[in-house]
Design a protein around this motif. Structure first.
Motif, PDB file in Angstrom:
ATOM      1  N   GLY A  25      36.822  28.906  45.926  1.00  0.00           N
ATOM      2  CA  GLY A  25      38.190  28.435  45.797  1.00  0.00           C
ATOM      3  C   GLY A  25      38.889  28.842  44.517  1.00  0.00           C
ATOM      4  O   GLY A  25      38.414  29.681  43.738  1.00  0.00           O
ATOM      5  N   ASN A  26      40.015  28.197  44.294  1.00  0.00           N
ATOM      6  CA  ASN A  26      40.939  28.623  43.252  1.00  0.00           C
ATOM      7  C   ASN A  26      40.404  28.424  41.839  1.00  0.00           C
ATOM      8  O   ASN A  26      40.773  29.154  40.922  1.00  0.00           O
ATOM      9  N   GLU A  27      39.537  27.418  41.625  1.00  0.00           N
ATOM     10  CA  GLU A  27      39.044  27.137  40.284  1.00  0.00           C
ATOM     11  C   GLU A  27      38.318  28.341  39.693  1.00  0.00           C
ATOM     12  O   GLU A  27      38.335  28.556  38.488  1.00  0.00           O
ATOM     13  N   PHE A  28      37.693  29.133  40.542  1.00  0.00           N
ATOM     14  CA  PHE A  28      36.935  30.295  40.070  1.00  0.00           C
ATOM     15  C   PHE A  28      37.846  31.329  39.404  1.00  0.00           C
ATOM     16  O   PHE A  28      37.443  32.028  38.485  1.00  0.00           O
TER      17      PHE A  28
ATOM     18  N   ASP B 282      40.590  37.382  33.944  1.00  0.00           N
ATOM     19  CA  ASP B 282      41.163  38.636  34.449  1.00  0.00           C
ATOM     20  C   ASP B 282      40.680  38.965  35.857  1.00  0.00           C
ATOM     21  O   ASP B 282      40.786  40.116  36.295  1.00  0.00           O
ATOM     22  N   ILE B 283      40.172  37.957  36.563  1.00  0.00           N
ATOM     23  CA  ILE B 283      39.671  38.169  37.922  1.00  0.00           C
ATOM     24  C   ILE B 283      40.762  37.827  38.926  1.00  0.00           C
ATOM     25  O   ILE B 283      41.310  36.727  38.920  1.00  0.00           O
TER      26      ILE B 283
ATOM     27  N   THR C 251      46.333  36.304  55.799  1.00  0.00           N
ATOM     28  CA  THR C 251      45.553  37.040  54.797  1.00  0.00           C
ATOM     29  C   THR C 251      45.345  36.232  53.523  1.00  0.00           C
ATOM     30  O   THR C 251      44.471  36.561  52.721  1.00  0.00           O
ATOM     31  N   PHE C 252      46.130  35.169  53.328  1.00  0.00           N
ATOM     32  CA  PHE C 252      46.001  34.348  52.126  1.00  0.00           C
ATOM     33  C   PHE C 252      44.994  33.222  52.327  1.00  0.00           C
ATOM     34  O   PHE C 252      45.275  32.050  52.066  1.00  0.00           O
ATOM     35  N   HIS C 253      43.821  33.556  52.805  1.00  0.00           N
ATOM     36  CA  HIS C 253      42.716  32.610  52.926  1.00  0.00           C
ATOM     37  C   HIS C 253      41.630  32.970  51.923  1.00  0.00           C
ATOM     38  O   HIS C 253      41.376  34.150  51.680  1.00  0.00           O
ATOM     39  N   PHE C 254      40.999  31.952  51.370  1.00  0.00           N
ATOM     40  CA  PHE C 254      39.902  32.215  50.441  1.00  0.00           C
ATOM     41  C   PHE C 254      38.760  32.965  51.129  1.00  0.00           C
ATOM     42  O   PHE C 254      37.992  33.661  50.474  1.00  0.00           O
ATOM     43  N   THR C 255      38.674  32.832  52.446  1.00  0.00           N
ATOM     44  CA  THR C 255      37.679  33.602  53.194  1.00  0.00           C
ATOM     45  C   THR C 255      37.949  35.094  53.097  1.00  0.00           C
ATOM     46  O   THR C 255      37.032  35.907  53.242  1.00  0.00           O
ATOM     47  N   ASN C 256      39.205  35.458  52.868  1.00  0.00           N
ATOM     48  CA  ASN C 256      39.607  36.863  52.803  1.00  0.00           C
ATOM     49  C   ASN C 256      39.718  37.366  51.361  1.00  0.00           C
ATOM     50  O   ASN C 256      40.185  38.466  51.130  1.00  0.00           O
ATOM     51  N   SER C 257      39.305  36.567  50.395  1.00  0.00           N
ATOM     52  CA  SER C 257      39.401  36.989  48.998  1.00  0.00           C
ATOM     53  C   SER C 257      38.009  37.246  48.428  1.00  0.00           C
ATOM     54  O   SER C 257      37.018  36.691  48.892  1.00  0.00           O
ATOM     55  N   SER C 258      37.986  38.090  47.412  1.00  0.00           N
ATOM     56  CA  SER C 258      36.733  38.385  46.727  1.00  0.00           C
ATOM     57  C   SER C 258      37.066  38.680  45.268  1.00  0.00           C
ATOM     58  O   SER C 258      38.111  39.276  44.984  1.00  0.00           O
ATOM     59  N   PRO C 259      36.211  38.260  44.325  1.00  0.00           N
ATOM     60  CA  PRO C 259      36.528  38.456  42.903  1.00  0.00           C
ATOM     61  C   PRO C 259      36.603  39.941  42.546  1.00  0.00           C
ATOM     62  O   PRO C 259      35.620  40.677  42.690  1.00  0.00           O
ATOM     63  N   GLN C 260      37.768  40.361  42.100  1.00  0.00           N
ATOM     64  CA  GLN C 260      37.962  41.743  41.672  1.00  0.00           C
ATOM     65  C   GLN C 260      38.700  41.750  40.338  1.00  0.00           C
ATOM     66  O   GLN C 260      39.710  41.060  40.182  1.00  0.00           O
ATOM     67  N   HIS C 261      38.161  42.521  39.389  1.00  0.00           N
ATOM     68  CA  HIS C 261      38.837  42.644  38.099  1.00  0.00           C
ATOM     69  C   HIS C 261      40.243  43.177  38.343  1.00  0.00           C
ATOM     70  O   HIS C 261      40.462  44.031  39.204  1.00  0.00           O
ATOM     71  N   LYS C 262      41.200  42.670  37.584  1.00  0.00           N
ATOM     72  CA  LYS C 262      42.603  43.027  37.833  1.00  0.00           C
ATOM     73  C   LYS C 262      42.836  44.533  37.769  1.00  0.00           C
ATOM     74  O   LYS C 262      43.667  45.070  38.516  1.00  0.00           O
TER      75      LYS C 262
ATOM     76  N   ASP D 282      32.980  39.315  28.449  1.00  0.00           N
ATOM     77  CA  ASP D 282      34.050  38.320  28.445  1.00  0.00           C
ATOM     78  C   ASP D 282      35.078  38.600  29.536  1.00  0.00           C
ATOM     79  O   ASP D 282      36.205  38.111  29.490  1.00  0.00           O
ATOM     80  N   LEU D 283      34.693  39.415  30.495  1.00  0.00           N
ATOM     81  CA  LEU D 283      35.544  39.765  31.628  1.00  0.00           C
ATOM     82  C   LEU D 283      36.826  40.467  31.197  1.00  0.00           C
ATOM     83  O   LEU D 283      37.863  40.343  31.828  1.00  0.00           O
ATOM     84  N   GLU D 284      36.759  41.205  30.122  1.00  0.00           N
ATOM     85  CA  GLU D 284      37.900  41.994  29.695  1.00  0.00           C
ATOM     86  C   GLU D 284      37.710  43.450  30.120  1.00  0.00           C
ATOM     87  O   GLU D 284      36.601  43.893  30.410  1.00  0.00           O
ATOM     88  N   PHE D 285      38.804  44.180  30.105  1.00  0.00           N
ATOM     89  CA  PHE D 285      38.766  45.589  30.496  1.00  0.00           C
ATOM     90  C   PHE D 285      37.861  46.378  29.551  1.00  0.00           C
ATOM     91  O   PHE D 285      37.968  46.284  28.328  1.00  0.00           O
ATOM     92  N   VAL D 286      36.920  47.139  30.139  1.00  0.00           N
ATOM     93  CA  VAL D 286      35.959  47.882  29.332  1.00  0.00           C
ATOM     94  C   VAL D 286      36.144  49.385  29.478  1.00  0.00           C
ATOM     95  O   VAL D 286      36.234  50.120  28.508  1.00  0.00           O
TER      96      VAL D 286
END
Length: 591
Positions: A418-421, A426-427, A451-462, A540-544
Motif C-alpha cells: 500500500g501507500n505507506e511504502f 524516491d520510489i 490501472t490505479f490499483h496497488f495490485t498494478n503497482s510495483s516499486p520503481q525508482h523515479k 539511501d534510495l537516491e539516484f546513483v
C-alpha cells in the motif's frame, strides 16, 4: 397572528426565489439558442463522441447506435436497471418548526448515507433538520401503494449547499426509528468526468411530481443545450420534481434537476427544463472539503469522493476502495484478442508460485480488470505478472487528473503493498500495466481508473519509472498507435533473493516485458525485454547511476528468471534459436 405572517413571508420568499431561478434558466436558454445559431460545432462533435463513447459499457452494443442514429432500441434489461436505480430516489417532505407540511421535493442517495437535492428544496441546515426523506412512496404493479419508509436527515453531521449551483448535500441517519438501514436503498455513484451526455441525446428523470408517487419520464426528453454548469432538456416535470436525478441511457446521473424554463411570451407555458451538471457539483464539493470544520463532516465528503470516479479535480484522498460495481463487468485479458488463429494464453505459474498466489473468495488466481488481468504474489505483495490487450486503432487519450490509488477488495489487503511504502522517498508506484495501454474503446475511462490499483503497482525508482522504463513503454504504445496494431503485452518484476529489503518489503531489481503481435496478418511475433534498476537503488534510495540500456532477451530468459511458462510463445520469439541478446540504446528498439 404574528407567527402566521412570518410563515406567509417565508413562503413568499420561496416563491420569489423559484421565479428567479426560472428566469435565470430562461436567460441561459435564450443565450444558448442564439449562440447555437451562430456557431459551427462540426469540429468539436468528434471529440465529444469519443469522450461520450468512452464511458459506455462495452456490453451495451446498441448504445452508440442510439447516440448516432437516434435508435430507440434498448435491451430489455434497461427497464430492470431503471427500477434498480430508482430505489435510491425519495420524496422529501418539507416541514416547518411546528411540523406543518410546507411542500415536497425529490432527493436521492449518492453515498451510503448522503442525500443530494436542491438548495431551494433544503436551503438551510434548520430546514433539513425538520425535513423527512420518504422512500418507497410508489405503487406496485397492481397499483397498490408500497409501505413508505421514512428517515430523518442529519445536517449536524454534514450540510453543504450552494445557491448558484442550486444543490444541497446532507447526511441522513444510517438507521430509522424502526431499525431499517438506509443502506437497503443503495445509492447512485456520481461520475464527475464531463461527457456523460451529448446534445441531441435523451434523458430520463425519476421524480415525485407534485409530491405524488414516484414516476419517471422516459425518452422524448431531448437534451437541447449543455453549458459548463447546466444541462437543458425538453421533458415532463412538475412542482415537487426539484432535486430529481437526471439519467443518461446507461442510468448514470448526469444532472440534478432544478427548474422549468417558462415561455418568454407566456410564463404559464414551459418550453424546457434545466439541471445542474454533476461534474460541477462534485468539483465544488471537492474544493470545499478542506474548509469543513468538523473532521466527521470531512469524512462524509471523503466517503462520497471515494466511490466516485475522479474527474477534473484532484480528490483529497490518496487511497480508496472502489465500489464492487466497478469490477462486475470487467472481462480482463482476452486470449484471442489477436484473432482466433493466434491464441495467446496467460503465462502458467509454477507449482511454487501457485502456493504463493493470492486467490479471491471464489478461488480465482487471476484478477480481471478492464482490458487487463493480474496474478498476485502473497509473500511479495506484488504481481507475478500483468497481461493487457492494446488496440492501437481505438486508443483514447484519457487525461490523468488524479493520483488516488485503490486496494482491490477481492483479495486480502495484506497481500497488497500500500501507500505507506511509497511515502517520503524516491520510489514511484510504477504502473505495471501502463495507465494509457488499456485506454481504448468505449470503456477507456473505466480502464484508466482500473490501472490505479496497488495490485498494478510495483516499486520503481523515479529515474527508472520516469525515464528508462518510460522509453520502452512509449516505444511499444507509439508503435501500436502509429501502425493501428493490436498488441498483447505481459509485464512483471523479477523476484530475486538479493532484492533489497525496505520498509518490510523487497524492491525488485529487474522488470520485464513480453510483447506479442501479428505481423502482416500472417505471423505471430513475440519479443522480450529486460531492464534493471539495480544501479539506481543506493543505500539511501537516491539516484546513483544515470546511464541505462535496454536489453532484448529471449523469452526463455524471462521464464528462467521468473518461473513463468509462456508455452508456444517461445517459438514466436526471433531470438528463440539462441542468438546473443541485443543491447540497444533507448529509442533504438525493434520488434
Amino acid at each position: 397572528m404574528k407567527q402566521a405572517l412570518i410563515h406567509r413571508e417565508e413562503l413568499n420568499d420561496v416563491v420569489n426565489s423559484m421565479e428567479q431561478i426560472q428566469q435565470d434558466a430562461l436567460h441561459r436558454y435564450l443565450a444558448f439558442e442564439k449562440e447555437r445559431k451562430a456557431e459551427d460545432q462540426a469540429v468539436a462533435l468528434q471529440e465529444k463522441m469519443i469522450t461520450r463513447s468512452s464511458i459506455i459499457n462495452q456490453h451495451d452494443n446498441l448504445a452508440v447506435e442510439r447516440i448516432i442514429n437516434k435508435s430507440d432500441l434498448f435491451p430489455i434489461a434497461y427497464l430492470q436497471a431503471g427500477l434498480d436505480v430508482s430505489k435510491a430516489v425519495c420524496r422529501i417532505a418539507i416541514r416547518g418548526r411546528t411540523g406543518q407540511l410546507e411542500g415536497y421535493g425529490t432527493g436521492f442517495l449518492v453515498a451510503p448515507n448522503l442525500l443530494l437535492t436542491n438548495n431551494h428544496v433544503l436551503e438551510t441546515a434548520e430546514s433539513a433538520m425538520y425535513a423527512v426523506a420518504e422512500f418507497n412512496y410508489q405503487d406496485d404493479v397492481d397499483f397498490m401503494p408500497l409501505e413508505v419508509i421514512s428517515f430523518r436527515l442529519d445536517p449536524d453531521l454534514l450540510f453543504m449547499t450552494d445557491k448558484a449551483l442550486d444543490f444541497t448535500l446532507v447526511a441522513i441517519e444510517p438507521n430509522n426509528s424502526n431499525a431499517v438501514a438506509i443502506s437497503d436503498f443503495g445509492y447512485l455513484p456520481l461520475l464527475p468526468k464531463p461527457g456523460k451526455i451529448l446534445e441531441g441525446e435523451y434523458v430520463s428523470i425519476i421524480q415525485h411530481p407534485n409530491g405524488g408517487p414516484k414516476a419517471i419520464t422516459i425518452r422524448e426528453n431531448e437534451v437541447k443545450f449543455i453549458s459548463s454548469d447546466f444541462v437543458q432538456y425538453v421533458s415532463d416535470t412538475e412542482p415537487g420534481s426539484s432535486g430529481s436525478p437526471v439519467f443518461n441511457d446507461q442510468w448514470m446521473v448526469v444532472a440534478l434537476h432544478h427548474a422549468g424554463i417558462p415561455d418568454p411570451n407566456d410564463n404559464k407555458v414551459w418550453i424546457a427544463n434545466e439541471g445542474i451538471r454533476i461534474s460541477s457539483i462534485i468539483q465544488y464539493v471537492g474544493e470545499k472539503r478542506s474548509s469543513l470544520e468538523k473532521e466527521a463532516s470531512r469524512k462524509q465528503v471523503d466517503q462520497l469522493l471515494a466511490v466516485v470516479m475522479p474527474g477534473t479535480m484532484a480528490p483529497p484522498m490518496e487511497v480508496g476502495v472502489l465500489d464492487a460495481n466497478w469490477y462486475a463487468d470487467a472481462t480482463g485479458y482476452d486470449r484471442v484478442f489477436l484473432g482466433s488463429r493466434f491464441t495467446v494464453p496467460l503465462p502458467t505459474l509454477s507449482d511454487t508460485m501457485m502456493e504463493d498466489v493470492a486467490k479471491t473468495a471464489d478461488g480465482n488466481v487471476v484478477l480481471d480488470y478492464t482490458h487487463f488481468s493480474i496474478a498476485m504474489s502473497k509473500s511479495r505483495r506484488l504481481a507475478f505478472f500483468t497481461a493487457v490487450n492494446i488496440d492501437g486503432n481505438q486508443l483514447i487519450d484519457v487525461k490523468r487528473s488524479n493520483d488516488r490509488w485503490y486496494f482491490d477488495p477481492r483479495i486480502d489487503q495484506a497481500y497488497q503493498l500500500g501507500n505507506e511504502f511509497y511515502k517520503s522517498n524516491d520510489i514511484d508506484r510504477g504502473h505495471l500495466v501502463r495507465r494509457r495501454d488499456p485506454n481504448w474503446g468505449i470503456d477507456a475511462v473505466r480502464a484508466n481508473e482500473h490501472t490505479f490499483h496497488f495490485t498494478n503497482s510495483s516499486p520503481q525508482h523515479k529515474n527508472f519509472n520516469q525515464k528508462v522504463w518510460l522509453d520502452l513503454e512509449d516505444y511499444l504504445l507509439d508503435n501500436a498507435r502509429d501502425y493501428n496494431m493490436k498488441v498483447s503485452l505481459f509485464t512483471g518484476p523479477v523476484f530475486g533473493d538479493s532484492d533489497r529489503v525496505y520498509r518490510g518489503a523487497q524492491i525488485p531489481n529487474q522488470f520485464w516485458k513480453v510483447a506479442v503481435m501479428v505481423k502482416d496478418g500472417e505471423k505471430m511475433s513475440a519479443t522480450a525485454y529486460l531492464q534493471t534498476q539495480e544501479d539506481l537503488i543506493g543505500g539511501d534510495l537516491e539516484f546513483v547511476y544515470g546511464q541505462f540500456e535496454t536489453y532484448q532477451v529471449p523469452i526463455t530468459k524471462i521464464e528462467k528468471l521468473t518461473g513463468l511458462d509462456f508455452g508456444e510463445l517461445r517459438q514466436a520469439d526471433p531470438l528463440a534459436k539462441g542468438q546473443v541478446a541485443r543491447v540497444q540504446k533507448s529509442g533504438d528498439l525493434s520488434l
